[in-house]
Design an enzyme around this catalytic site. Structure first.
Site, short mmCIF file in Angstrom:
data_model
loop_
_atom_site.label_atom_id
_atom_site.label_comp_id
_atom_site.label_asym_id
_atom_site.label_seq_id
_atom_site.Cartn_x
_atom_site.Cartn_y
_atom_site.Cartn_z
N ASP A 213 0.83 -1.20 0.00
CA ASP A 213 0.00 0.00 0.00
C ASP A 213 0.87 1.26 0.00
OD1 ASP A 213 -2.80 1.03 0.43
OD2 ASP A 213 -1.89 1.90 2.21
N GLU A 274 1.71 -0.60 -4.99
CA GLU A 274 0.65 0.36 -5.29
C GLU A 274 1.31 1.72 -5.29
OE1 GLU A 274 -3.21 2.71 -3.83
OE2 GLU A 274 -1.43 2.43 -2.62
C1 NOJ Z 1 -4.43 3.02 -0.84
C2 NOJ Z 1 -5.55 2.10 -0.57
O1 NOJ Z 1 -5.85 1.38 -1.73
C3 NOJ Z 1 -6.70 2.96 -0.09
O2 NOJ Z 1 -7.90 2.25 -0.03
C4 NOJ Z 1 -6.32 3.54 1.24
O3 NOJ Z 1 -7.33 4.42 1.67
C5 NOJ Z 1 -5.01 4.31 1.15
N1 NOJ Z 1 -4.01 3.60 0.40
C6 NOJ Z 1 -4.45 4.56 2.52
O4 NOJ Z 1 -3.95 3.37 3.07
#
Ligand code: NOJ
Length: 550
Positions: A213, A274
Site C-alpha cells: 500500500d 501500489e
Molecule cells: C491506498 C488504498 O488502496 C486505499 O484504499 C487507502 O485508503 C489508502 N491507500 C491509505 O492506506
C-alpha cells in the site's frame, strides 16, 4: 505450488490476480461485513472463474477507520473477519485449488490505535517512542500552525496537533491520509526491523506475496518542504511531479531489502507496488530486477476510452516495464476508483477517489458503460503480462450512485464535507443470488453498505448458465488466455484498420477493439470470443473480438 520457476517464467509474470475486498465479498457470520470464512466458502466460484491468484485487501486488526487500511496489529486477523486459524484454512483451501494468495501490507502508516502510536502519544517530544512516527513542533509563537502546508489525500490538513501528557497543546504528527493513520518515519531503523518481522510472519504462514500500500509514499523529502499540488492532481498522487512525499529516491532501498528477504523463501514470492506515479517510466523504477516484482499500471486504468490513447499507453507500458525486465500489469478497477462499467461512460473527468453520487455531473449511461467495460476487459485480457481484476467486475457491476448520504463511510466523504462522494460506490457487497437476503452475501440480510435492488439482475447465479452474461464472457476470456499462453505472448500491432480501432496480434489470436462510433469490417478469422454479438463480419462500436486463424 511452492517450487521455484525458471527465471523469466515466474507465475507473477503472467498471472490473472483477483482482488477480494473482504468486507464486501461474502459474509459467513451474518453481521453484514464479509469475512475470511466467507472467502473460503466461495473459492470454488473463483476456481470456476479461472483466476491464478487472489489478493486480499487488509483483514488485519484495525479500528476500520479506513476500511482496514488503518492497521493496529499487523500480525493478527481482525475479529470482524475471523481468526488466524480462519486465515490458515482459507490459504490452504486456496492452495489446494492452485490459487495463490497475496495479502495487503500497509507500511506507510499504522492506525492511531497501534501500540506504538499510543506509546508515542504518552511519551515526551524527542523520545524514541515519538521517533517511530513523524512528530514535529508547530510553527508560530505557540506552535499553533502546522509544520508545513501539506494536505491529506482525503482532504483537509495532513497534520494533527496532540495534547501532551500535562494537558497542554503539543506537537503535530503527519498523516497523509486520515487523522487515524499516522505516517511512520522510515528513517528509523526500528520501523524497518518491525516490517521485516511482519513480512516474515506472513511468509512463514505461506502467503505468495504482498500488495504494498502507498509504496511511493514511505520516504518524505528531508526538511518536509511546503508543497501545493496542481489542481488536476489525482487524489493518490497521479499527475503530480516532484512531490516531497511521493516517489522519493529513498524508498527503493527499502524494497531492495524486502526483495532479498523474499528471495530467502521458496516458490517465487512476489511484491506488487501500489504506486500512483505520473508515468509508466517512473512506475517502472519500482520493478527493477532487485526491487519489487510488479507495480500496478494506473496509467492504463486512467486511460479514457480512446483508441489513440489506448495504443499509446499499451506501447509505453510494454516498453517501460520491458526495459527493466518486468512484466507489464493491467488493471481497470479496484476499491479506490469508480468501477469501469460506469467510469468508461462518464462524460466528465473523475479522478480516483471522487466517486459518483446524485449531484455528479455527466452521470454515466449504464448500457454504454457495460458495453464499454466488456469491450475494455476483452482488450485487456488479451495483453501480455499480468492482469488484475476487482471483485464484481466479472458480474459487470456498475458503481452504486444512489447510496443514501447517511450510509456513506469513506473518510473522503467526511473530510471533504460531502464535496467528494469517495469510494463507497465501488465497495457495495456482492450479489451472489438473485433471491434471498442480501442477494446471497449472507443469510441474515445485513449489509454494511445498502445493496441496490438492481443487484438481483447482476447476481452470479443468474449469470452462471447464461452464454451472453458478463460472467460467461470473463470465464471464456480467462480460459482462452490461459490455453493460448497470452500472458507470456508478444504483441504485434496491426495498423491497417481505421484510426478508431485498436488491433494487434498476440500468438494465435488477432484482437480487434472498436473504440469509435462507426462499425468496422472485421479481418478474416474465426471468432474465439467477443464482448458483444458480431454479425456478418461487422464489429459494432464499443466492442472487442478475438479472432483465430487466417
Ligand atoms: C491506498 C488504498 O488502496 C486505499 O484504499 C487507502 O485508503 C489508502 N491507500 C491509505 O492506506
Amino acid at each position: 505450488m511452492s517450487s521455484p520457476e525458471a527465471p523469466g517464467s515466474e507465475w507473477w509474470r503472467t498471472a490473472v490476480i483477483y482482488q477480494i475486498y473482504p468486507r464486501s465479498f461474502a459474509d459467513r457470520s451474518g453481521d453484514g461485513i464479509g469475512d475470511l470464512p466467507g472467502v473460503t466458502s466461495r473459492l470454488n466460484d473463483l476456481s470456476a472463474l479461472g483466476v491464478d491468484a487472489i489478493w486480499l485487501s487488509p483483514f488485519q486488526r484495525s479500528p476500520q477507520k479506513d476500511a482496514g487500511y488503518d492497521v493496529s496489529d499487523y500480525c493478527d486477523v481482525d475479529p470482524i473477519f475471523g481468526t488466524l486459524a480462519d486465515f490458515d484454512e482459507m490459504l490452504a483451501q486456496a492452495h489446494a485449488r492452485g490459487i495463490r494468495v497475496i495479502v495487503d501490507l500497509v507500511p506507510n502508516h499504522s492506525s492511531d490505535q497501534h501500540v506504538w502510536f499510543r506509546n508515542a502519544l504518552a511519551a515526551a517530544p524527542g523520545s524514541p517512542e515519538r521517533a517511530r512516527y513523524i512528530f514535529r513542533d508547530g510553527k508560530g509563537p505557540q506552535g499553533e500552525e502546522p509544520p508545513n502546508n501539506w494536505e491529506s489525500v482525503f482532504g483537509g490538513p495532513a497534520w494533527t496537533r496532540v495534547t501532551e501528557a500535562d494537558g497542554t497543546p503539543g506537537q503535530w504528527y503527519l498523516h497523509l491520509f486520515d487523522t487515524s493513520q499516522p505516517d511512520f518515519d522510515w528513517t528509523n531503523d526500528e520501523v524497518r526491523q518491525e516490517f521485516r518481522r511482519i513480512l516474515r510472519f506472513w511468509l512463514d504462514r505461506g502467503v505468495d506475496g504482498f500488495r504494498v500500500d502507498v509504496a511511493h509514499g514511505l520516504v518524505k523529502k528531508e526538511g518536509l518542504p511546503d508543497y501545493t499540488p496542481p489542481t488536476d492532481a489525482g487524489s493518490m498522487g497521479g499527475g503530480e511531479t516532484a512531490v516531497p512525499y511521493w516517489g522519493q529516491d529513498g524508498v527503493h532501498e527499502i524494497y531492495r531489502d524486502w526483495h532479498e528477504l523474499l528471495a530467502e523463501y521458496d516458490g517465487d514470492r512476489a511484491l506488487c507496488a501500489e504506486a500512483w506515479l505520473p508515468s509508466v517510466a517512473q512506475t517502472a523504477l519500482w520493478v527493477r530486477p532487485d526491487e519489487m516484482h510488479q507495480a500496478f499500471n494506473f496509467e492504463y486504468l486512467e486511460t479514457p476510452w480512446d483508441a489513440q490513447k489506448l495504443r499509446l499507453v499499451i506501447a509505453d507500458s510494454l516498453a517501460g516495464f520491458g526495459a527493466v525486465g518486468a512484466p507489464s500489469t493491467w488493471v481497470l478497477s479496484n476499491h479506490d476508483v469508480v468501477r469501469h462499467a460506469s467510469r468508461l461512460a462518464l462524460t466528465v473527468e473523475n479522478p480516483q477517489g471522487y466517486g459518483i453520487g446524485p449531484r455528479t455531473p455527466g452521470k454515466p449511461d449504464p448500457v454504454v458503460g457495460l458495453r464499454r467495460a466488456r469491450a475494455a476487459t476483452t482488450l485487456m485480457l488479451a495483453l501480455p503480462g499480468s492482469a488484475y481484476l476487482y471483485q464484481g467486475e466479472e458480474l459487470g457491476l456498475p458503481e452504486v450512485i444512489d447510496l443514501p448520504d447517511s450510509a456513506r463511510q469513506d473518510p473522503t466523504w467526511f473530510r471533504t464535507h460531502g464535496e467528494r462522494y469517495g469510494r463507497d460506490g465501488c465497495r457495495v457487497p456482492l450479489p451472489w443470488t438473485a433471491d434471498g437476503p442480501s442477494y446471497g452475501f449472507n443469510d441474515t440480510g445485513e449489509s454494511w453498505l445498502p445493496q441496490p435492488t438492481q443487484w438481483a439482475a447482476f447476481a452470479r447465479d443468474v449469470q452462471r448458465d447464461d452464454p451472453d452474461s458478463t460472467l460467461t464472457l470473463y470465464k471464456t476470456l480467462l480460459a482462452e488466455r490461459r490455453a493460448r499462453g497470452l500472458g507470456a505472448g508478444q504483441l504485434e500491432w496491426i495498423d491497417s484498420l481505421p484510426e478508431h480501432v485498436v488491433a494487434f496480434r498476440n500468438g494465435s489470436i488477432t484482437v480487434v477493439a472498436n473504440v469509435g462510433t462507426e462499425p468496422v469490417p472485421l479481418p478474416g478469422g474465426t471468432v474465439v470470443v467477443s464482448s458483444g454479438p458480431v454479425a456478418s463480419g461487422i464489429l459494432s462500436p464499443d466492442q472487442t473480438v478475438w479472432l483465430a486463424g487466417d
